[in-house]
Design an enzyme around this catalytic site. Structure first.
Site, short mmCIF file in Angstrom:
data_model
loop_
_atom_site.label_atom_id
_atom_site.label_comp_id
_atom_site.label_asym_id
_atom_site.label_seq_id
_atom_site.Cartn_x
_atom_site.Cartn_y
_atom_site.Cartn_z
N GLU A 82 1.00 -1.13 0.13
CA GLU A 82 -0.13 -0.08 -0.06
C GLU A 82 0.93 1.33 0.06
O GLU A 82 1.34 1.68 1.04
CB GLU A 82 -0.87 -0.10 1.28
CG GLU A 82 -1.98 0.78 1.18
CD GLU A 82 -1.89 2.32 1.48
OE1 GLU A 82 -1.50 3.06 0.70
OE2 GLU A 82 -1.79 2.56 2.72
N CYS A 116 -2.34 9.59 3.40
CA CYS A 116 -1.96 8.93 1.93
C CYS A 116 -2.96 8.92 0.98
O CYS A 116 -2.94 9.01 -0.19
CB CYS A 116 -1.32 7.37 2.03
SG CYS A 116 -2.61 6.25 2.70
#
Length: 251
Positions: A82, A116
């Site tokens: 990720e 993020c």
């Protein structure tokens, strides 16, 4: 852990207080024969990668993600990476400028932009650009009436290395600062900063800021915005269109 698997957790050394809390919770509430938390930096992570795992799940940047993927390939260990992303927001001429401004400013000031899934840049139709910039200034005043620096709700950059990285991105940008720009390394303070840019190759668009930098690039229409977004990152982690239903469906 949620799936019932045994886990060795290695939290980021960049946030040592959060890492300590995670270790404390794990050791207090979880079976130590199933769940272990290991602290450390590069040497400890390197030692961990020398072990044989059933699976590696990593959250972080692409540079370290590449190292992990290469190491895992040696033993054919499956990985889930990720890695954040250069997430676009697209604001068409039919968007609600007030709504877009509130949501986009919130996303880039929450945790001082160190999230993020927040947008990395905004592509906005030239026709609505003045209205969006005006609304963003109003929202900053609404969220931080005494300024971001004096607000108990506005965070700081996690460490000096990341602060310097963000400063370098801003210094290398060819854009014009519309709002903000104040910074203080001693306090790791970086004011939310709106920058109008004119090129998709600008430093603020090509790299993930992971901070309170808000580049805004005017475009002529939705097709141009989609084309630019695809050229920067065709598989972003997040995508934020503002416009009518037909436009957001097209995006």
């Amino acid at each position: 852990i949620a799936a019932g698997c045994t886990v060795v957790l290695k939290p980021s050394e960049s946030a040592p207080n959060a890492a300590a809390v995670m270790q404390n919770i794990m050791e207090k509430y979880l079976d130590p024969s199933c769940y272990v938390c290991i602290q450390g930096a590069v040497p400890e992570t390197t030692k961990l990668l020398d072990q044989k795992w059933d699976k590696i799940f990593y959250t972080g940047g692409a540079t370290v993600g590449t190292i992990i993927a290469k190491k895992a390939a040696e033993t054919l260990t499956p990985v889930c990476l990720e890695l954040g992303g250069r997430n676009p927001a697209i604001v068409t001429k039919n968007a609600d400028a007030r709504l877009a401004a509130r949501r986009l400013v919130w996303a880039k000031t929450f945790n001082a932009g160190q999230v993020c899934v927040s947008q990395n840049y905004i592509l906005v139709d030239r026709e609505i650009l003045p209205a969006l910039l005006d609304e963003m200034k109003k929202v900053f005043q609404e969220y931080y009436p005494s300024g971001a620096r004096n607000s108990p709700d506005y965070g700081r950059i996690v460490n000096n290395r990341q602060w310097q990285r963000l400063k370098k991105m801003l210094n290398e940008s060819k854009g014009k600062i519309i709002y903000g720009g104040t910074m203080d390394e001693a306090d790791r303070f970086l004011e939310p900063t709106v920058v109008q840019v004119d090129s998709a190759s600008d430093s603020l668009l090509m790299d993930e800021s992971f901070g309170p930098l808000i580049p805004v690039m005017p475009v002529d229409n939705l097709d141009e915005a989609i084309r630019i977004a695809n050229s920067i990152e065709s598989t972003p982690l997040g995508l934020y269109p503002f416009g009518n239903k037909a436009e957001t469906d097209k995006v």
